[in-house]
Design a protein around this motif. Structure first.
Motif, PDB file in Angstrom:
ATOM      1  N   UNK A 172       0.861  -1.186   0.000  1.00  0.00           N
ATOM      2  CA  UNK A 172       0.000   0.000   0.000  1.00  0.00           C
ATOM      3  C   UNK A 172       0.894   1.231   0.000  1.00  0.00           C
ATOM      4  N   UNK A 173       0.322   2.368  -0.387  1.00  0.00           N
ATOM      5  CA  UNK A 173       1.100   3.603  -0.508  1.00  0.00           C
ATOM      6  C   UNK A 173       1.224   4.297   0.833  1.00  0.00           C
ATOM      7  N   UNK A 174       2.448   4.544   1.205  1.00  0.00           N
ATOM      8  CA  UNK A 174       2.773   5.292   2.411  1.00  0.00           C
ATOM      9  C   UNK A 174       4.125   5.960   2.190  1.00  0.00           C
ATOM     10  N   UNK A 175       4.264   7.180   2.652  1.00  0.00           N
ATOM     11  CA  UNK A 175       5.549   7.865   2.619  1.00  0.00           C
ATOM     12  C   UNK A 175       6.137   7.814   4.017  1.00  0.00           C
ATOM     13  N   UNK A 176       7.419   7.514   4.106  1.00  0.00           N
ATOM     14  CA  UNK A 176       8.109   7.524   5.397  1.00  0.00           C
ATOM     15  C   UNK A 176       9.153   8.636   5.383  1.00  0.00           C
TER      16      UNK A 176
END
Length: 130
Positions: A42-46
């Motif tokens: 899934x799309x997530x920015x860290x």
């Protein structure tokens, strides 16, 4: 026996536009983007904040506006206010805390972010009610 909690590891907020949020957090705030776990489908920015992280979770709609927030510590709150003013990001003053200079901004999805400068260490004793 209590559980020995060391500190907050990370904070997650909801975003609705990856590139818009990347421009805000990486380009404007200057946070360092790091790779998300390769196992995530899934799309997530860290973003790396020293030994803590900020995670931006992509969803279809923003989270409801509420008093929830996370705080970013700065060395100079007055300089931070001017920085946001020059970037046309409104600042909202809030209840004072003895020994701190703080205010709020919002990201493009309306997530509240406290900007805080501690002028001296927080004193629980000083803030005790009589």
């Amino acid at each position: 026996m209590s559980l020995p909690i060391l500190k907050i590891d990370h904070c997650s907020v909801i975003i609705t536009d990856v590139e818009r949020s990347r421009r805000f957090y990486r380009d404007l705030l200057g946070l360092r983007e790091i790779n998300r776990p390769r196992t995530f489908d899934f799309m997530v920015l860290w973003f790396d904040l020293g030994d803590q992280h900020l995670h931006l979770l992509l969803k279809d709609k923003p989270d409801v506006i509420s008093p929830r927030h996370f705080a970013l510590r700065v060395a100079d709150a007055a300089q931070a206010r001017e920085f946001f003013r020059t970037h046309q990001i409104p600042t909202q003053e809030t209840t004072t805390i003895p020994g701190a200079d703080r205010f709020f901004i919002t990201d493009p999805d309306g997530n509240r972010i406290e900007i805080v400068q501690w002028l001296r260490p927080y004193s629980s004793d000083e803030n005790a009610r009589e």
